[in-house]
Design an enzyme around this catalytic site. Structure first.
Site, PDB file in Angstrom:
ATOM      1  CG  HIS A 121      -1.945   0.953   1.361  1.00 53.38           C
ATOM      2  ND1 HIS A 121      -1.741   2.261   1.716  1.00 53.38           N
ATOM      3  CD2 HIS A 121      -3.270   0.823   1.158  1.00 53.38           C
ATOM      4  CE1 HIS A 121      -2.910   2.900   1.734  1.00 53.38           C
ATOM      5  NE2 HIS A 121      -3.853   2.055   1.390  1.00 53.38           N
ATOM      6  CE  LYS A 220      -7.326  -0.309   6.030  1.00 52.25           C
ATOM      7  NZ  LYS A 220      -8.126   0.015   4.840  1.00 52.25           N
TER       8      LYS A 220
HETATM    9  C1  PLP Z   1      -2.424  -2.968   3.434  1.00 56.47           C
HETATM   10  C2  PLP Z   1      -2.805  -1.603   3.916  1.00 56.47           C
HETATM   11  N1  PLP Z   1      -1.896  -0.844   4.530  1.00 56.47           N
HETATM   12  C3  PLP Z   1      -2.173   0.376   4.984  1.00 56.47           C
HETATM   13  C4  PLP Z   1      -3.424   0.916   4.834  1.00 56.47           C
HETATM   14  C5  PLP Z   1      -3.682   2.291   5.357  1.00 56.47           C
HETATM   15  O1  PLP Z   1      -4.582   2.237   6.425  1.00 56.47           O
HETATM   16  P1  PLP Z   1      -5.174   3.560   7.095  1.00 56.47           P
HETATM   17  O2  PLP Z   1      -5.712   4.385   5.965  1.00 56.47           O
HETATM   18  O3  PLP Z   1      -6.222   3.045   8.013  1.00 56.47           O
HETATM   19  O4  PLP Z   1      -4.057   4.226   7.806  1.00 56.47           O
HETATM   20  C6  PLP Z   1      -4.401   0.191   4.184  1.00 56.47           C
HETATM   21  C7  PLP Z   1      -5.732   0.774   3.949  1.00 56.47           C
HETATM   22  O5  PLP Z   1      -6.382   0.517   2.973  1.00 56.47           O
HETATM   23  C8  PLP Z   1      -4.091  -1.114   3.727  1.00 56.47           C
HETATM   24  O6  PLP Z   1      -5.008  -1.859   3.102  1.00 56.47           O
END
Ligand code: PLP
Length: 399
Positions: A121, A220
């Site tokens: 991500h 999540k």
């Molecule tokens: C694998 C992964 N990492 C990091 C994130 C970032 O999460 P957040 O936006 O809750 O900080 C996400 C969100 O979609 C994710 O799916």
């Protein structure tokens, strides 16, 4: 807990969208919240609201106790050795930024490499770039499986840390994190694991994984938005400088010099989102009541059913077909643009995500602009999978 009982705890699911029953399949973006979490938030503001750690009065003491109780709950949920290894943050993104910022200030020398996977991500890419690192991505196969032999070849004397996702939010791949950690540790390199897509779907044991940092978001995992966790091994956290300065993270402040508070407070500057942390505790209760293994089992069944139904659609291409997968289905159909598909599905009440899912390098790897992504949670049903497939069959002739 049987599916109907689970579902009745999520009133938001029981509504019509554009005249159709809502089919919510955007759980990798955020899960819905059970009543126990929603009620915990309103109870907190109705009966408890106070700033923690510094008040002598009843509300402050009670709020502090509840907040600290959730720290211990998180410790047990991910099997950390100590509760002071649990740092509350705003979510995965802030957790990774915290580590990237503090770790780089302590260990980067000006010529530094970070090994990431090719399926990260953006929140596990950009913070390392901001810290000045050169990224060395681990390639992955067409199925979405990381090439561990290539990974072994990426280590150099400049490698400072490995930062990998436990589960890909786009491909659903469950990565062999324990093996990745073992190899990194053979090189004397620590490992950060992005657990955003793991904690609500697979049992999490940071000690068994052996990782040095583990980051995730409450929203999540059936909890509130705007709160999350950075787990770090005590020895490393003691070595790192603070991330932000302010109240609570200090021991003593003068205009000449400041000394820092003990773990975990050294990393929790300012007033935290107390009510949301308490809500996170209720989300963990919700998952524990069902059992994380049972959640994993139900979601695996849903994924299998949804994959076989989706394969009935002519011209469908699924991205991410690793043998060990989480309940995420990314796909394209023929030449239909993912955004058009998503918009038309929404007209029939089906909520999916479209686009690059904050993983542009994955899209580049396949040479596509984006995918449609259906992702499942424990409250989803096979009837919803059927509704999703019927909706797809209805909209495809329009494109
Ligand atoms: C694998 C992964 N990492 C990091 C994130 C970032 O999460 P957040 O936006 O809750 O900080 C996400 C969100 O979609 C994710 O799916």
């Amino acid at each position: 807990m049987i599916p109907e009982n689970i579902r009745s705890q999520f009133p938001i699911l029981d509504q019509q969208v554009h005249g159709h029953p809502l089919v919510y399949l955007d759980n990798a973006a955020t899960t819905q919240k059970p009543l126990s979490v929603i009620n915990a938030l309103s109870d907190y503001y109705l009966t408890l609201n106070a700033n923690i750690h510094r008040g002598a009065h009843h509300l402050a003491t009670e709020a502090t106790e509840r907040y600290e109780a959730v720290r211990r709950q998180v410790q047990h949920f991910i099997n950390a050795r100590h509760s002071h290894e649990i740092v509350f943050t705003r979510g995965t993104t802030e957790s990774i930024n915290l580590v990237a910022s503090s770790f780089s200030r302590r260990y980067f020398t000006g010529d530094d490499e970070v090994i990431v996977s090719g399926m990260e991500h953006h929140s596990n890419i950009v913070p390392w770039q901001l810290a000045g690192a050169r990224l060395r991505p681990i390639p992955f196969s067409d199925e979405g499986v990381l090439d561990i032999d290539e990974y072994r070849n990426l280590f150099t004397p400049k490698t400072r840390i490995v930062a990998v996702t436990a589960v890909s939010n786009t491909l659903g791949t469950v990565n062999p994190v324990a093996e990745i950690v073992r190899i990194a540790h053979e090189h004397g390199v620590p490992v950060l694991v992005d657990g955003a897509q793991m904690v609500a779907h697979e049992p999490t044991d940071v000690q068994a994984m052996g990782c040095d940092f583990f980051c995730f978001s409450a929203h999540k995992m059936y909890g509130p938005m705007g709160t999350g966790v950075m787990y770090g091994r005590e020895e490393l956290l003691n070595e790192l400088p603070p991330y932000q300065g302010g109240g609570e993270m200090i021991s003593e402040v003068t205009f000449e010099r400041t000394t820092y508070n003990d773990l975990p407070f050294k990393f929790e500057a300012g007033t935290p989102s107390v009510g949301d942390v308490i809500g996170l505790g209720k989300a963990i209760d919700f998952m524990n009541e069902i059992g994380i293994n049972e959640i994993a089992r139900q979601e695996a069944n849903l994924l299998e059913y949804a994959t076989s139904r989706l394969c009935e659609i002519p011209g469908v291409r699924i991205f991410g077909t690793a043998p060990h997968k989480s309940a995420v289905l990314s796909f394209l159909v023929g030449n239909a643009h993912p955004y058009d598909l998503g918009t038309l599905l929404d007209q029939l009440g089906v909520a999916v995500r479209t686009g690059h899912h904050c993983t542009q390098p994955v899209m580049d790897r396949y040479g596509i602009p984006g995918t449609v992504r259906a992702s499942f949670a424990v409250y989803n049903t096979t009837a919803e999978v059927d509704a999703f497939i019927s909706a797809l069959e209805r909209v495809l002739p329009l494109l």
